[in-house]
Design an enzyme around this catalytic site. Sequence first.
Site, PDB file in Angstrom:
ATOM      1  NE  ARG A   1      32.853 105.225  16.336  1.00 56.57           N
ATOM      2  CZ  ARG A   1      32.270 105.268  17.422  1.00 56.57           C
ATOM      3  NH1 ARG A   1      32.752 104.747  18.357  1.00 56.57           N
ATOM      4  NH2 ARG A   1      31.349 106.406  17.778  1.00 56.57           N
TER       5      ARG A   1
ATOM      6  CB  CYS B   1      22.103 101.705  32.568  1.00 52.40           C
ATOM      7  SG  CYS B   1      21.583 103.530  32.520  1.00 52.40           S
TER       8      CYS B   1
ATOM      9  NE  ARG C   1      28.091 108.430  27.078  1.00 52.84           N
ATOM     10  CZ  ARG C   1      28.628 109.426  27.736  1.00 52.84           C
ATOM     11  NH1 ARG C   1      29.055 109.607  28.872  1.00 52.84           N
ATOM     12  NH2 ARG C   1      29.099 110.353  26.780  1.00 52.84           N
TER      13      ARG C   1
ATOM     14  CD  GLN D   1      34.677  99.868  16.509  1.00 50.34           C
ATOM     15  OE1 GLN D   1      35.079  99.746  17.685  1.00 50.34           O
ATOM     16  NE2 GLN D   1      34.362 101.258  16.313  1.00 50.34           N
TER      17      GLN D   1
ATOM     18  CD  GLU E   1      12.384 111.821  51.402  1.00 45.91           C
ATOM     19  OE1 GLU E   1      12.550 110.692  51.242  1.00 45.91           O
ATOM     20  OE2 GLU E   1      13.219 112.620  52.284  1.00 45.91           O
TER      21      GLU E   1
ATOM     22  CE1 TYR F   1      42.294 101.329  22.261  1.00 46.00           C
ATOM     23  CE2 TYR F   1      40.398 101.948  21.049  1.00 46.00           C
ATOM     24  CZ  TYR F   1      40.841 101.714  22.249  1.00 46.00           C
ATOM     25  OH  TYR F   1      40.424 101.952  23.422  1.00 46.00           O
TER      26      TYR F   1
HETATM   27 FE1  SF4 Z   1      24.558 107.064  30.995  1.00 46.09          FE
HETATM   28 FE2  SF4 Z   1      23.511 104.982  32.257  1.00 46.09          FE
HETATM   29 FE3  SF4 Z   1      26.082 104.978  31.434  1.00 46.09          FE
HETATM   30 FE4  SF4 Z   1      25.135 106.765  33.510  1.00 46.09          FE
HETATM   31  S1  SF4 Z   1      25.422 104.299  33.370  1.00 46.09           S
HETATM   32  S2  SF4 Z   1      26.415 107.325  31.944  1.00 46.09           S
HETATM   33  S3  SF4 Z   1      23.065 106.932  32.805  1.00 46.09           S
HETATM   34  S4  SF4 Z   1      24.419 104.985  30.191  1.00 46.09           S
END
Ligand code: SF4
Length: 643
Positions: free
Chosen positions: A218, A360, A320, A100, A411, A170
């Site tokens: 985009r 993540c 995501r 991009q 637990e 932008y």
């Molecule tokens: Fe999604 Fe992982 Fe970002 Fe949380 S960290 S929003 S689970 S991609």
Amino acid sequence: MLDRLFSPLRLGPVEIRNRVVSTSHQTSLVHDHLPTDDLVAYHRARAAGGAGLIVVEATAVHPTGLLTAHTIGGYLPEIVPVWRRMSAAVQEHGTRLMCQLFHGGREMIASGTRPPAVAPSSIPTARFKTEPRALTRAEIAEMLEGYRQAAAFAAEGGLDGVEVCAGFGYLPTQFLSRHANARTDEYGGSFENRFRFLREVLEAMRAGFGDHGAVGCRLTDESTSDVGTDPDDVLAAAAAVGAEGLADYVSVTLGSSPTYRGSTWIVPPAATARNAVEAFARTVKARTPVPVIATGRVLDPADAERLIAEGACDAVGMTRAQIADPNLARRARAGERVTRCIGCNQGCIGHYHAGVPIACTVNPWAGYERSLPPPPPAETPGTVVVVGAGPAGCAAAAAAAARGHRVVVFERAPSPGGQIRLALAAPGHAEVADGLLEILGWWLAGAEVRHGADASAADVLREQPDRVILATGAVPHRPAIGGDGVSIVDAWDALAGAEVGERVVVSDWGGDWTGLDAAEALAARGARVRLVTSAVAFGEAVHQYQRNLYLARLDEAGVELVHHLRPASVGPGTATFENVFSGRLVELAGVDTLVVSAGRTAGDALYLELGAAGVAVERAGDCLGPRSFEEAIREGTLAGLAA
Ligand code: SF4
């Protein structure tokens, strides 16, 4: 099933094998403005996982277009061999690779020393506090040459095409916007004039790349920002780039950088609506003849299939979704379970805004694809005992089980999740908690779980463990607050349903989720709530897009916000606070209950007991030091992998 999602699609001269796209997103896996080997490995993993198209993150076309110190410099000749390595790594899996091309104009986040910002007009922008100077015609020509040159380098590097970032407020949309463009030359005034820069950019990109690659555009819905591009101008641009053959596809998403409210939609977190881009995508699709890629909270392959089947778009950005599960496409095609993004925004865009590499929360391998291998089989499978089934314990259990060990988990609660379960009661946090609890449940599937009691050292040793991992979490810190006449309730207890009076003051120590959640949950239960923070700003410790949503919802719920105070004492119907800067005492009247969120204390009793018995243990997560579930999951995974 999912036949449309997994059918090929032509984007001009380029065919993609399926319609699952990883769209441009910032990773900070960039050094000296060049992609690192970690970024190559990151995209290789998503290609191997079945993505049809990957669009590499914002690639600046000029030094003044760098958003941060970790923005790729597409104008650098040294980028060609890096593009070649990345193209080879991605294309060998059948995935197409584009990048991009980007210039932020007056939107500039951070870098060591900031270059002077440039824009169509000299109009300051509030979110990043930038005061641009207006581009001269000669400088506009220089920018256009930057787009051409960066496209040429991308072609030389073996990419399959380039797209322009002409959304989010932008540079190209600063020209398009009536609110950012006050020029009186041929680049200002009428739509045709304001569109001229984008037209010339796309022509320059086509000229630079050549006819063998795709050129995309985009665009974003900026209607949530009062200084963004007006919707009729965005739609007119979408129609023109398709009808005039300027672009081979249009990629649509949401958001506008210059305002807090508009920026939230750039990466809309939970609890915004799922498939948030759908309405905008339908509107654009109805106006442009070229394929439309739609991105924005599409988490589920079945939703992606529906959007394509209903004609809302032609391909779906599941960005995501593939950070959380790089094998999403392959697994969805095979009918296998997919780890779903929980919308926390913490490891992905949250890390970006914090200036650190992408990660993540629910996928500890994201960003570490090169350095953290998949679980290797254990040389000698044994028994691993894990104490605690919060995020750290569940992650440890999953990693140890994946290595072939017998795993026993103790637990005390009847179900896994630890503190995360409290967030189920919070309107703004429930979707994140619910999604995480589902994943934790899967991670425990390979373990023997003993619920219901605090594990003692004897319980642990009875299992004859070869390795012990403690993930016993944390408990609330309860500061001494003198006086009486007002009930004092811990924020965790309030979230768990403890009784509070009609007039509540929530005292928040650090701007994290707990105080915000308690205030919102109690307001939803009918209390009159004042939220008092000792942090510099509300929501200081959560990602800014989550913060923006909290502040919007708290405002709508009538929660009063009071800044910079920490609790000192209570009296009959009053709570006294101290200003954290001046030390001045401030008495709040009309208080029935003071709800306190004051941080946490590591739970280390069992660690000390086992240590006294001479048992070697590993600790993970909050029992080592209270932090977020992101660190807990990563440490739990590492402990399980080491077992
Ligand atoms: Fe999604 Fe992982 Fe970002 Fe949380 S960290 S929003 S689970 S991609």
